[in-house]
Design an enzyme around this catalytic site. Sequence first.
Site, PDB file in Angstrom:
ATOM      1  N   LYS A 151      68.837 -22.888   5.832  1.00 48.46           N
ATOM      2  CA  LYS A 151      69.233 -21.618   6.430  1.00 48.46           C
ATOM      3  C   LYS A 151      69.085 -21.646   7.942  1.00 48.46           C
ATOM      4  CE  LYS A 151      70.224 -18.643   2.998  1.00 48.46           C
ATOM      5  NZ  LYS A 151      69.322 -17.741   2.328  1.00 48.46           N
ATOM      6  N   THR A 184      57.386  -7.447   7.866  1.00 47.45           N
ATOM      7  CA  THR A 184      58.743  -7.693   8.323  1.00 47.45           C
ATOM      8  C   THR A 184      58.800  -7.797   9.854  1.00 47.45           C
ATOM      9  OG1 THR A 184      61.027  -7.002   8.037  1.00 47.45           O
ATOM     10  CG2 THR A 184      59.443  -5.247   8.455  1.00 47.45           C
ATOM     11  N   ALA A 185      59.833  -8.517  10.352  1.00 46.32           N
ATOM     12  CA  ALA A 185      59.897  -8.839  11.781  1.00 46.32           C
ATOM     13  C   ALA A 185      59.818  -7.595  12.664  1.00 46.32           C
ATOM     14  CB  ALA A 185      61.183  -9.616  12.071  1.00 46.32           C
ATOM     15  N   ASP A 227      62.379 -21.109   3.183  1.00 48.56           N
ATOM     16  CA  ASP A 227      63.435 -21.061   4.198  1.00 48.56           C
ATOM     17  C   ASP A 227      62.983 -21.788   5.451  1.00 48.56           C
ATOM     18  OD1 ASP A 227      65.046 -19.549   2.637  1.00 48.56           O
ATOM     19  OD2 ASP A 227      64.494 -17.637   3.536  1.00 48.56           O
ATOM     20  N   GLY A 286      59.216 -12.935   6.765  1.00 51.08           N
ATOM     21  CA  GLY A 286      59.063 -11.486   6.819  1.00 51.08           C
ATOM     22  C   GLY A 286      58.826 -10.898   5.446  1.00 51.08           C
ATOM     23  N   ASP A 287      59.593  -9.882   5.112  1.00 49.55           N
ATOM     24  CA  ASP A 287      59.520  -9.274   3.790  1.00 49.55           C
ATOM     25  C   ASP A 287      60.756  -9.704   3.005  1.00 49.55           C
ATOM     26  OD1 ASP A 287      58.233  -6.802   2.152  1.00 49.55           O
ATOM     27  OD2 ASP A 287      60.406  -6.926   1.867  1.00 49.55           O
ATOM     28  N   PRO A 340       0.820  -1.217   0.000  1.00 50.80           N
ATOM     29  CA  PRO A 340       0.000   0.000   0.000  1.00 50.80           C
ATOM     30  C   PRO A 340       0.853   1.267   0.000  1.00 50.80           C
ATOM     31  CG  PRO A 340      -0.612  -1.456   1.840  1.00 50.80           C
ATOM     32  CD  PRO A 340       0.543  -2.082   1.160  1.00 50.80           C
ATOM     33  N   MET A 351      69.081 -10.280  13.138  1.00 50.78           N
ATOM     34  CA  MET A 351      70.250 -11.174  13.232  1.00 50.78           C
ATOM     35  C   MET A 351      71.262 -10.612  14.222  1.00 50.78           C
ATOM     36  SD  MET A 351      70.674 -12.207   9.215  1.00 50.78           S
ATOM     37  CE  MET A 351      70.295 -10.604   8.527  1.00 50.78           C
ATOM     38  N   PRO A 391      55.969 -12.759   9.643  1.00 52.63           N
ATOM     39  CA  PRO A 391      56.827 -13.139  10.768  1.00 52.63           C
ATOM     40  C   PRO A 391      56.523 -14.514  11.340  1.00 52.63           C
ATOM     41  CG  PRO A 391      55.116 -11.647  11.491  1.00 52.63           C
ATOM     42  CD  PRO A 391      54.974 -11.736  10.010  1.00 52.63           C
TER      43      PRO A 391
HETATM   44  N1  SAH Z   1      63.218 -10.997   5.707  1.00 55.67           N
HETATM   45  C1  SAH Z   1      63.058 -11.146   7.149  1.00 55.67           C
HETATM   46  C2  SAH Z   1      64.366 -11.063   7.887  1.00 55.67           C
HETATM   47  C3  SAH Z   1      65.279 -12.209   7.609  1.00 55.67           C
HETATM   48  S1  SAH Z   1      66.791 -12.120   8.505  1.00 55.67           S
HETATM   49  C4  SAH Z   1      62.051 -10.095   7.632  1.00 55.67           C
HETATM   50  O1  SAH Z   1      61.697  -9.203   6.878  1.00 55.67           O
HETATM   51  O2  SAH Z   1      61.620 -10.194   8.768  1.00 55.67           O
HETATM   52  C5  SAH Z   1      66.438 -13.149   9.876  1.00 55.67           C
HETATM   53  C6  SAH Z   1      66.254 -12.310  11.129  1.00 55.67           C
HETATM   54  O3  SAH Z   1      64.965 -11.738  11.130  1.00 55.67           O
HETATM   55  C7  SAH Z   1      66.300 -13.097  12.411  1.00 55.67           C
HETATM   56  O4  SAH Z   1      67.651 -13.279  12.842  1.00 55.67           O
HETATM   57  C8  SAH Z   1      65.577 -12.189  13.351  1.00 55.67           C
HETATM   58  O5  SAH Z   1      66.381 -11.123  13.775  1.00 55.67           O
HETATM   59  C9  SAH Z   1      64.510 -11.620  12.453  1.00 55.67           C
HETATM   60  N2  SAH Z   1      63.224 -12.338  12.545  1.00 55.67           N
HETATM   61  C10 SAH Z   1      62.564 -13.003  11.572  1.00 55.67           C
HETATM   62  N3  SAH Z   1      61.394 -13.487  12.012  1.00 55.67           N
HETATM   63  C11 SAH Z   1      61.291 -13.104  13.301  1.00 55.67           C
HETATM   64  C12 SAH Z   1      60.322 -13.291  14.322  1.00 55.67           C
HETATM   65  N4  SAH Z   1      59.193 -13.957  14.097  1.00 55.67           N
HETATM   66  N5  SAH Z   1      60.562 -12.761  15.550  1.00 55.67           N
HETATM   67  C13 SAH Z   1      61.694 -12.067  15.799  1.00 55.67           C
HETATM   68  N6  SAH Z   1      62.634 -11.863  14.867  1.00 55.67           N
HETATM   69  C14 SAH Z   1      62.463 -12.374  13.646  1.00 55.67           C
END
Ligand code: SAH
Length: 484
Positions: free
Chosen positions: A277, A338-339, A255, A309-310, A50, A390, A232
Amino acid sequence: MPDARERLSVFPAFHKVAGRCVLVAGGGSEALAKVRLLAETEAEVRVVAPAVGPALRALAVAGGGSVIERDFRAGDLAGVALAFAATGEEAADRAVAEAARAAGVPVNVVDRPELCDFYVPALVNRAPVAVAISSAGTGPVLARHIRARIEAMLPRETGALARLAESFRATVARVLPPGEARLRFWGRFFAGPVADRLYAGRPDEARAEAARLLNGPEGGPAGFVWLVGAGPGAEDLLTLRAQRLLQEADVIVHDRLVPQAVVAMGRRDALRISVGKAKGAHSATQDEINALLVRLGGEGRRVVRLKAGDPLVFGRAGEEMAALQAAGIGHAVVPGVTAAVAAAASLALPLTLRGVASSLVFATGHDRDGETLPGWAGLALSGATVAVYMGRSVAGRVGRALIAAGFDAATPVAVVFNASRDDERVEAGSLADLIAAADLSAAGSDGAAPDQDPALIIIGKAVAAADLSAARPLRAATLSAVAA
Ligand code: SAH
């Protein structure tokens, strides 16, 4: 057959409505919701009520439908494919449902599952592709949540890809024999350069790729290598693009740091190659990895090179890209979390902070020649937050170099182990504590077994703004000389 609890009370099917009339009884918000959904289809909507609101009227008419402003009558169901009772009044809805049932027209009654012949799913529309999600009336909110996830997962251009496939179907049927060859063609069509070009918004190139795929030499398209950031560790920090590529890849080269759960997201039949690695353990050398990627790409494989990570942050992607470039193999990078940013998120730590931290340094304790004494320490001017990758085995020297560069010994430090993973842990203290802990551990005084958990060290005044309530004091036992 599934057991009784796993059997559905409904049968999912898609009802043809193109050019057919669908009745909506009602003129208010419930009716509007149904007409919105119907507007996603080629149905002709017939709204009967309606009083019909202006938005509802406009929507119905825009889609080629009609509006009848009076009470519903059984005669309105003539020629109707489906009916919706959405008047907002129980008795009126029930009358519509009874009339529809008498006329043999399937009916849906808003909020009355017991009166429904069919339920309305949550819809993901990538016409001509449709994904419909139903909880059989038990949890519409759940269905909507699931829809949101599928929406995010399915590229916008999925429909365009289906239409492009349709335009090739007849030719493919003529050119390729049924069976293996045709299946292989479509497999490559939907997960290869054709789809990639479309998803990148380049339909003309996609069509050209499809033609090339069809006419190209047997042996198929050239291989491609994606350098993909796996994030991470937490699976849900993977990007949607990474997830899609993982599902399309023929080969996954990963890796040690990439969690198994992420590697497992690949296709079941994908080849998985671990290139190690682990610090100290045997693993492929970088040259071997480069050669592997070049070989796989050269064989025409679709390769995902999965990195923690990246890929472009301490990921040695530069060397892999150079090798692929030299060999003329197509490649692209997919970024990852990245970490450093994952660790910062865990601590609610603002890496930059107005008036406190105005720059961010990503640094490493190692490079190709082993330990690097931080020449970058000078870069970390006051007001920088420094994220050290690292860095465990050189933490003491990093600390001393930063103090030599002008950092205060009291500058706060946080170390995040296994950022974003279930076994994440945090230690915190000052730069002086970091040096003391690292020196003790280098002397081996604590006797603890070194572990290999990845650790990210964050140094800077901004660390004081982090939430360190769960952190333990920096300890020598965990900053061992052996770990990464
Ligand atoms: N491409 C990666 C880094 C590789 S080098 C990135 O972008 O994160 C490896 C180092 O990354 C490790 O020795 C540590 O310092 C760091 N890393 C990677 N993963 C991690 C995590 N989950 N927690 C803490 N540190 C991390």
